[in-house]
Design a protein around this motif. Structure first.
Motif, mmCIF file in Angstrom:
data_model
loop_
_atom_site.group_PDB
_atom_site.id
_atom_site.type_symbol
_atom_site.label_atom_id
_atom_site.label_comp_id
_atom_site.label_asym_id
_atom_site.label_seq_id
_atom_site.Cartn_x
_atom_site.Cartn_y
_atom_site.Cartn_z
ATOM 1 N N SER A 191 0.833 -1.208 0.000
ATOM 2 C CA SER A 191 0.000 0.000 0.000
ATOM 3 C C SER A 191 0.861 1.249 0.000
ATOM 4 O O SER A 191 1.934 1.289 0.620
ATOM 5 N N LEU A 192 0.383 2.275 -0.683
ATOM 6 C CA LEU A 192 0.995 3.594 -0.676
ATOM 7 C C LEU A 192 -0.094 4.605 -0.352
ATOM 8 O O LEU A 192 -1.153 4.609 -0.983
ATOM 9 N N ALA A 193 0.150 5.457 0.641
ATOM 10 C CA ALA A 193 -0.882 6.378 1.117
ATOM 11 C C ALA A 193 -0.320 7.791 1.237
ATOM 12 O O ALA A 193 0.854 7.988 1.573
ATOM 13 N N PHE A 194 -1.189 8.770 0.977
ATOM 14 C CA PHE A 194 -0.868 10.183 1.161
ATOM 15 C C PHE A 194 -1.931 10.810 2.054
ATOM 16 O O PHE A 194 -3.125 10.548 1.894
ATOM 17 N N ASN A 195 -1.481 11.659 2.961
ATOM 18 C CA ASN A 195 -2.373 12.219 3.977
ATOM 19 C C ASN A 195 -2.327 13.741 3.985
ATOM 20 O O ASN A 195 -1.292 14.360 3.716
#
Length: 427
Positions: free
Chosen positions: A136-140
């Motif tokens: 998974s790759l996430a941006f917040n």
């Protein structure tokens, strides 16, 4: 962990069955109806030590898997690495980073769950060896609205995440030869989002600290869809492990923190197939500025999970070692250990600005106590400066604002008395 499959035909449902010991959280008839269940595995570190009761805390980079509003309230920018040796040979690796600009928080997270995958034929010959993985790759992004000295603000945030399930190629039933692209058919791509909020304020606070001691949090996690069938026809995969979480954290004393959380999984494709709720709680005892002890508990279905851990400073790096006794994953106790390292990158000068603002505020109080008009005017100037300093970091400095109003009212009274005295003299 080694998976052994009897041919004919390898199917994703068979894999999910083999993975059930890893992902099963209590006896639940709806367990196994979701995909990308690695999203339920904690990255480890302090969050797992507190029983994963983090939705209402989120004061460090552990917020990522629980409440996306957390990045807007972190004291320091952080870079962190987590290693969680889960069950058997499976593991979770996580790299995350955050950056805060006053009330705006930004962050990224990369995580990978993997487990060895070995296929044998009916004669016990090894045909294929590879890894099953979920990456998974996430941006917040989050923002803290209405931030002030008394009410610390309402933080709202979101995280967008994309995840890839990699299924290894498997062998042909007749020839025992690896079928190129066979794993791609059962691999999957998921896109999802997390939404969250945090409210922080003081409640029955009996110690000195600039940080609020009570926090409430609410989060919606893993809202999205997954598609599979890349080598044939695209189709929607099963539901993601979406959930609704509500939690709190309360620092009862300066060295004692307690947390609690309620979590309800939601099957967005079939609400009636949603899993049972879970409860979690944690406590943290601070012994020194550089050493904390944590303990946590989670109850899911009918089975508990116990965690203990400690956080300590090692040459400027925040380290956490965690041990978990997990009774939710099988009928026999399963033990695993996680490690984390957090590098604090500083607060972009916010602490220095707050310190200077308090100095100006204290100087103003000293001048105001003299009581004469000139000193009061000088006190107002000090408080205006303190207010402006706080505004430069996006916070309303309520004590200075109240002091300015009080002093200006007093000056008005001074003027009225002077005017009245002049009238009497003129008479």
């Amino acid at each position: 962990m080694i998976f052994s499959f009897s041919l004919p035909a390898l199917d994703l449902k068979d894999v999910n069955s083999k993975l059930s010991d890893i992902f099963n959280f209590g006896e639940d008839s709806n367990e196994g109806t979701t995909v990308f269940r690695s999203l339920n595995i904690p990255s480890g570190g302090r969050a797992e030590s507190l029983g994963t009761a983090i939705t209402g805390l989120c004061d460090d980079i552990n917020f990522f898997d629980y409440n996306p509003a957390g990045s807007s309230i972190l004291e320091n920018s952080e870079i962190a690495f987590f290693h969680n040796a889960w069950i058997a040979d499976s593991a979770m690796e996580t790299l995350a980073g955050t950056l805060r600009f006053n009330n705006l928080g930004l962050g990224f997270q990369f995580k990978c769950f993997y487990v060895p995958f070995t296929e044998y034929n009916l004669f016990g010959d090894r045909l294929a060896g590879n890894y099953y993985s979920e990456t998974s790759l996430a941006f917040n992004m989050a923002y803290n609205f209405f931030a002030g000295y008394d009410f610390r603000g309402l933080s709202l945030g979101y995280t967008v995440r994309t995840s890839w399930r990699n299924m290894p190629d498997y062998a042909d039933n007749q020839t025992d030869k690896i079928q190129s692209g066979s794993g791609l058919e059962q691999s999957a791509l998921a896109v999802m989002a997390d939404l969250g909020l945090l409210m922080r304020f003081d409640f029955l606070k009996n110690f000195d600290s600039l940080d609020p001691n009570l926090t409430f949090g609410l989060a919606l996690n893993n809202l999205g869809l997954a598609v599979t069938g890349f080598s044939t026809d695209f189709e929607f995969d099963d539901s993601l492990p979406s959930r609704i979480s509500a939690g709190f954290s309360w620092r009862i004393f300066k060295n004692l923190l307690v947390t609690g959380e309620f979590r309800q999984p939601v099957n967005l494709m079939n609400f009636s197939s949603s899993q049972k709720f879970s409860l979690a709680a944690g406590t943290e005892i601070t012994f020194t500025d550089s050493f904390d002890f944590e303990a946590g508990f989670m109850l899911s279905g009918g089975n508990p999970r116990f965690s203990i851990g400690s956080q300590f400073d090692l040459k400027g790096i925040k380290m956490n070692v965690n041990y978990t006794l997990d009774l939710t994953s099988s009928f026999n106790p399963v033990n695993h250990i996680s490690l984390s390292a957090r590098l604090l990158m500083g607060d972009r000068g916010r602490t220095k600005i707050r310190t200077l603002a308090f100095e100006k505020y204290a100087e103003g109080i000293g001048l105001y106590s003299k009581g004469d008009r000139q000193s009061i005017q000088q006190a107002i100037e000090k408080w205006i400066h303190a207010k402006q300093l706080y505004e430069s970091i996006g916070i309303k400095f309520d004590p200075a604002i109240e002091a300015i109003t009080t002093a200006q009212n007093l000056l008005t009274v001074h003027d009225q008395i002077r005017t009245f005295s002049s009238l009497e003299t003129g008479m």
